[in-house]
Scaffold this motif. Structure first.
Motif, mmCIF file in Angstrom:
data_model
loop_
_atom_site.group_PDB
_atom_site.id
_atom_site.type_symbol
_atom_site.label_atom_id
_atom_site.label_comp_id
_atom_site.label_asym_id
_atom_site.label_seq_id
_atom_site.Cartn_x
_atom_site.Cartn_y
_atom_site.Cartn_z
ATOM 1 N N ALA A 20 0.814 -1.217 0.000
ATOM 2 C CA ALA A 20 0.000 0.000 0.000
ATOM 3 C C ALA A 20 0.849 1.270 0.000
ATOM 4 N N THR A 21 2.060 1.209 0.558
ATOM 5 C CA THR A 21 2.866 2.423 0.628
ATOM 6 C C THR A 21 3.862 2.538 -0.509
ATOM 7 N N GLU A 22 3.967 1.518 -1.345
ATOM 8 C CA GLU A 22 4.870 1.587 -2.490
ATOM 9 C C GLU A 22 4.195 2.382 -3.606
ATOM 10 N N VAL A 23 4.991 3.121 -4.340
ATOM 11 C CA VAL A 23 4.470 3.953 -5.417
ATOM 12 C C VAL A 23 4.819 3.309 -6.748
ATOM 13 N N ALA A 24 3.784 3.060 -7.539
ATOM 14 C CA ALA A 24 3.992 2.467 -8.856
ATOM 15 C C ALA A 24 4.657 3.480 -9.778
ATOM 16 N N ALA A 25 5.295 2.951 -10.809
ATOM 17 C CA ALA A 25 5.987 3.811 -11.767
ATOM 18 C C ALA A 25 4.984 4.326 -12.804
ATOM 19 N N ILE A 26 4.016 5.125 -12.331
ATOM 20 C CA ILE A 26 3.079 5.772 -13.247
ATOM 21 C C ILE A 26 3.213 7.277 -13.063
ATOM 22 N N GLY A 78 -2.995 7.602 9.337
ATOM 23 C CA GLY A 78 -1.761 6.884 9.019
ATOM 24 C C GLY A 78 -0.807 7.645 8.110
ATOM 25 N N VAL A 79 -1.207 8.825 7.653
ATOM 26 C CA VAL A 79 -0.325 9.628 6.811
ATOM 27 C C VAL A 79 0.525 10.504 7.731
ATOM 28 N N ASP A 80 1.824 10.463 7.522
ATOM 29 C CA ASP A 80 2.731 11.279 8.328
ATOM 30 C C ASP A 80 2.369 12.754 8.151
ATOM 31 N N PRO A 81 2.193 13.502 9.248
ATOM 32 C CA PRO A 81 1.816 14.916 9.148
ATOM 33 C C PRO A 81 2.793 15.746 8.309
ATOM 34 N N GLN A 107 1.757 17.859 4.950
ATOM 35 C CA GLN A 107 2.067 19.274 4.756
ATOM 36 C C GLN A 107 2.899 19.501 3.495
ATOM 37 N N ALA A 108 3.847 18.610 3.224
ATOM 38 C CA ALA A 108 4.649 18.730 1.998
ATOM 39 C C ALA A 108 3.761 18.570 0.767
ATOM 40 N N THR A 109 2.825 17.633 0.816
ATOM 41 C CA THR A 109 1.907 17.421 -0.302
ATOM 42 C C THR A 109 1.048 18.658 -0.525
ATOM 43 N N ILE A 110 0.557 19.250 0.548
ATOM 44 C CA ILE A 110 -0.256 20.465 0.443
ATOM 45 C C ILE A 110 0.555 21.588 -0.195
ATOM 46 N N ARG A 111 1.815 21.728 0.214
ATOM 47 C CA ARG A 111 2.669 22.784 -0.377
ATOM 48 C C ARG A 111 2.872 22.552 -1.870
ATOM 49 N N VAL A 112 3.145 21.324 -2.254
ATOM 50 C CA VAL A 112 3.373 21.008 -3.663
ATOM 51 C C VAL A 112 2.099 21.255 -4.471
#
Length: 153
Positions: free
Chosen positions: A3-9, A127-130, A134-139
């Protein structure tokens, strides 16, 4: 793949899939609470402002937020006013010139829906690291700013 691995898409595909899933959950949450997305947008806009908004301005903001036209936005405001969720608290004059605000029932409906939406957000973010959040929100904020600049005439 875990679940935490990111596919190459591509990033855009991840973003689109996430947005569609989130939108589907939001619509389901609102429907389970006998509400529509459009109605939620109106209640949320007025509640977060904390004060009345001129009807014309409210309709313009709704048309932009919902990517609709002014006629559809005006009809939405009319329906919520007829349902007793919005009112013009001051003196009425020319249609569209008066301010619109939530009624007591509209405020109660907003708080009820806000609780449901907040529960959904908590479930999604569990379960998402805060710091990651925050980094995702900034991006995403930066990307939205760039998109808006590219869309500007």
């Amino acid at each position: 793949m875990g679940a935490t691995e990111v596919a190459a898409i591509p990033f855009g595909q991840h973003l689109g899939q996430t947005a569609r899933a989130g939108n589907a959950l939001m619509l389901r949450t609102l429907a389970a609470n006998s509400a529509t997305f459009e109605g939620w947008v109106v209640l949320n806009l007025l509640a977060t402002r904390g004060h009345a908004i001129p009807r014309h301005a409210l309709e313009r903001e709704l048309a932009a937020a919902l990517q609709s036209d002014m006629e559809a936005a005006s009809g939405l405001v009319d329906r919520l006013e007829s349902a007793g969720l919005l009112h013009a608290p001051g003196p009425t004059g020319e249609r569209g010139a008066h301010d619109m605000a939530l009624t007591e029932a509209g405020g109660a409906e907003y708080r009820r829906l806000r609780d449901a939406v907040d529960r959904l957000a908590s479930q999604l973010q569990d379960g998402v690291d805060p710091d990651d959040l925050q980094a995702t929100i900034r991006v995403l904020t930066r990307m939205k700013e760039r998109a808006d600049a590219l869309l500007a005439p």
